[in-house]
Design a protein around this motif. Structure first.
Motif, PDB file in Angstrom:
ATOM      1  N   THR A  34       3.864  14.079  -9.776  1.00 54.68           N
ATOM      2  CA  THR A  34       3.804  13.274  -8.555  1.00 54.68           C
ATOM      3  C   THR A  34       5.147  12.585  -8.393  1.00 54.68           C
ATOM      4  O   THR A  34       5.827  12.307  -9.392  1.00 54.68           O
ATOM      5  CB  THR A  34       2.660  12.245  -8.599  1.00 54.68           C
TER       6      THR A  34
ATOM      7  N   ALA B 137       1.564   3.738  -1.374  1.00 54.15           N
ATOM      8  CA  ALA B 137       1.255   4.814  -2.314  1.00 54.15           C
ATOM      9  C   ALA B 137       1.746   6.134  -1.755  1.00 54.15           C
ATOM     10  O   ALA B 137       1.602   6.424  -0.586  1.00 54.15           O
ATOM     11  CB  ALA B 137      -0.249   4.874  -2.561  1.00 54.15           C
ATOM     12  N   THR B 138       2.340   6.945  -2.633  1.00 53.78           N
ATOM     13  CA  THR B 138       2.819   8.244  -2.188  1.00 53.78           C
ATOM     14  C   THR B 138       2.665   9.237  -3.307  1.00 53.78           C
ATOM     15  O   THR B 138       3.235   9.073  -4.362  1.00 53.78           O
ATOM     16  CB  THR B 138       4.289   8.187  -1.733  1.00 53.78           C
ATOM     17  N   ILE B 139       1.822  10.262  -3.103  1.00 59.31           N
ATOM     18  CA  ILE B 139       1.605  11.293  -4.114  1.00 59.31           C
ATOM     19  C   ILE B 139       1.947  12.622  -3.479  1.00 59.31           C
ATOM     20  O   ILE B 139       1.203  13.143  -2.666  1.00 59.31           O
ATOM     21  CB  ILE B 139       0.151  11.304  -4.612  1.00 59.31           C
TER      22      ILE B 139
ATOM     23  N   ALA C 263       2.027   3.995 -11.465  1.00 61.48           N
ATOM     24  CA  ALA C 263       0.924   4.960 -11.502  1.00 61.48           C
ATOM     25  C   ALA C 263       0.090   4.700 -12.750  1.00 61.48           C
ATOM     26  O   ALA C 263       0.613   4.263 -13.780  1.00 61.48           O
ATOM     27  CB  ALA C 263       1.425   6.403 -11.492  1.00 61.48           C
TER      28      ALA C 263
ATOM     29  N   PRO D 150       0.816  -1.216   0.000  1.00 62.22           N
ATOM     30  CA  PRO D 150       0.000   0.000   0.000  1.00 62.22           C
ATOM     31  C   PRO D 150       0.835   1.245   0.000  1.00 62.22           C
ATOM     32  O   PRO D 150       0.318   2.335   0.264  1.00 62.22           O
ATOM     33  CB  PRO D 150      -0.774  -0.135   1.330  1.00 62.22           C
TER      34      PRO D 150
ATOM     35  N   TYR E  69       1.946   4.235  -6.394  1.00 55.27           N
ATOM     36  CA  TYR E  69       2.521   3.548  -5.241  1.00 55.27           C
ATOM     37  C   TYR E  69       3.898   3.003  -5.608  1.00 55.27           C
ATOM     38  O   TYR E  69       4.254   2.882  -6.786  1.00 55.27           O
ATOM     39  CB  TYR E  69       1.620   2.407  -4.758  1.00 55.27           C
TER      40      TYR E  69
ATOM     41  N   PRO F  51      -6.921   8.821  -9.575  1.00 56.47           N
ATOM     42  CA  PRO F  51      -6.736   9.078  -8.139  1.00 56.47           C
ATOM     43  C   PRO F  51      -6.307   7.830  -7.371  1.00 56.47           C
ATOM     44  O   PRO F  51      -6.786   6.724  -7.628  1.00 56.47           O
ATOM     45  CB  PRO F  51      -8.123   9.560  -7.694  1.00 56.47           C
ATOM     46  N   GLU F  52      -5.356   8.035  -6.464  1.00 60.49           N
ATOM     47  CA  GLU F  52      -4.865   6.998  -5.558  1.00 60.49           C
ATOM     48  C   GLU F  52      -4.291   5.781  -6.299  1.00 60.49           C
ATOM     49  O   GLU F  52      -4.326   4.660  -5.805  1.00 60.49           O
ATOM     50  CB  GLU F  52      -5.974   6.557  -4.603  1.00 60.49           C
ATOM     51  N   SER F  53      -3.742   6.017  -7.476  1.00 60.79           N
ATOM     52  CA  SER F  53      -3.180   4.913  -8.263  1.00 60.79           C
ATOM     53  C   SER F  53      -1.662   4.825  -8.166  1.00 60.79           C
ATOM     54  O   SER F  53      -1.075   3.871  -8.695  1.00 60.79           O
ATOM     55  CB  SER F  53      -3.582   5.060  -9.734  1.00 60.79           C
TER      56      SER F  53
ATOM     57  N   SER G  23       7.709   9.792  -5.775  1.00 62.10           N
ATOM     58  CA  SER G  23       7.804   8.818  -4.694  1.00 62.10           C
ATOM     59  C   SER G  23       8.579   9.428  -3.531  1.00 62.10           C
ATOM     60  O   SER G  23       9.174  10.501  -3.654  1.00 62.10           O
ATOM     61  CB  SER G  23       8.513   7.560  -5.177  1.00 62.10           C
TER      62      SER G  23
END
Length: 354
Positions: A139, A24-26, A186, A22, A170, A166-168, A141
């Motif tokens: 975006t 994910a980092t944006i 992403a 999980p 990681y 959105p939220e894709s 990491s």
């Protein structure tokens, strides 16, 4: 074309689920999405790329191409290792002018080797593009690496033509530390006007920068022999969640396409930029865009290297200040196309690495 040998699997291979986490980092500040698409420019003619207006030390007889129209029905995806892209490079107005002009040629760019704890070099680059008429977003990491030397991955894209799902975004989970820098993933989709119910092209990018010391030998610890499992795992994970079928692995792999080992043996996958040198010296192939030709029928067959040193008439000394790499690019339809094969039924989509 690819390295040919019998596949050898290590018993220590991770199940595919262990590669996905999980994390994910944006960190990017997204620009306001726009919906304008430019009129037809022959974007394939990279010889027409003008030099940036950056200052007396660089050619400046033509204006920047930022904001110039792009083709309605296709996009260009690129990968660019901006060598040691940190505070010093991002503070050089001439270098940033070159980088802004290069970035503006593409709709999405995967960037490697950002040296920063706060992504400011990427933000400054996007600010420079937008100050010249672009509407780009980014975006990145978190910093990653095994030693005190750490890097960030980043994506930069034209928000008038592309949206980040959105939220894709990681980082791939790598609990056994099998890669020096775990890839960043992403998913994006083109912004298109409705045509007979056709949807915009949706695709997942896997941004990679291998360790050059860990790709030159044949064995289970070679990062290219780990990346094939990563690719399959990401593909199965995204397909199970979103029925996604289009995956593009791109970045600085530090090998030519004849030495991709197990990564290059994935059924249907092809390094589409070919054997054209990707370093600024014009002597080595390091950078790749890998496309599964069986599923990603949106690929138009057009790909290559943007030789910005030649196009922008830079001296070797000027080029060295920008990067020792040049961008690789590939062109795709802006609209979803019927796939040649189904990811759910193909052997390469198995859930476990055997």
């Amino acid at each position: 074309m690819f390295w040919k040998r019998k596949r050898r699997r290590s018993r220590t291979r991770l199940p595919w689920t262990r590669f996905i986490g999980p994390g994910a980092t944006i960190l990017g500040l997204l620009s306001l999405l726009g919906f304008g698409v430019g009129k037809g420019v022959d974007f394939s003619r990279l010889d027409d790329v003008p030099p940036p207006a950056t200052g007396e030390d660089y050619p400046s007889d033509q204006p920047s191409l930022v904001g110039t129209s792009k083709l309605n029905d296709r996009i260009r995806i690129a990968s660019f290792n901006i060598q040691k892209f940190g505070k010093s490079k991002s503070s050089d107005v001439n270098v940033m002018g070159v980088l802004a002009t290069v970035m503006a040629q593409f709709d999405v760019v995967a960037i490697q080797e950002v040296l920063s704890a706060d992504s400011k070099p990427v933000q400054k680059l996007v600010d420079r593009i937008n100050a010249q008429g672009g509407r780009y977003a980014w975006t990145a990491s978190r910093p990653i690496g095994r030693t005190s030397y750490v890097e960030q991955y980043a994506f930069v894209w034209d928000t008038t033509r592309i949206r980040l799902v959105p939220e894709s975004a990681y980082l791939v989970s790598d609990p056994e530390d099998r890669m020096h820098r775990e890839p960043m993933v992403a998913t994006f989709q083109t912004i298109v006007s409705p045509i007979s119910g056709r949807e915009g092209f949706r695709f997942t990018l896997i941004n990679v920068h291998t360790d050059p010391d860990e790709v030159t030998f044949d064995g289970p610890e070679n990062e290219l022999n780990v990346l094939d499992d990563v690719y399959r795992s990401v593909r199965q994970y995204e397909y199970s969640r979103h029925r996604e079928e289009d995956f593009i692995l791109l970045g600085d792999l530090n090998v030519d396409r004849d030495h991709l080992y197990e990564l290059g043996q994935i059924h249907g996958i092809e390094s589409v930029a070919g054997d054209q040198p990707t370093n600024t010296a014009g002597t080595k192939v390091y950078d790749h865009i890998l496309v599964d030709r069986a599923t990603t029928s949106e690929f138009t067959g057009e790909a290559g290297v943007l030789e910005f040193v030649r196009h922008l008439k830079l001296t070797p000394e000027q080029a060295k200040l920008v990067s020792d790499h040049q961008p690789v690019w590939a062109e795709f339809s802006s609209y979803e196309q019927p796939a040649f094969g189904s990811i759910a039924t193909r052997p390469a989509a198995t859930a476990e690495a055997r």
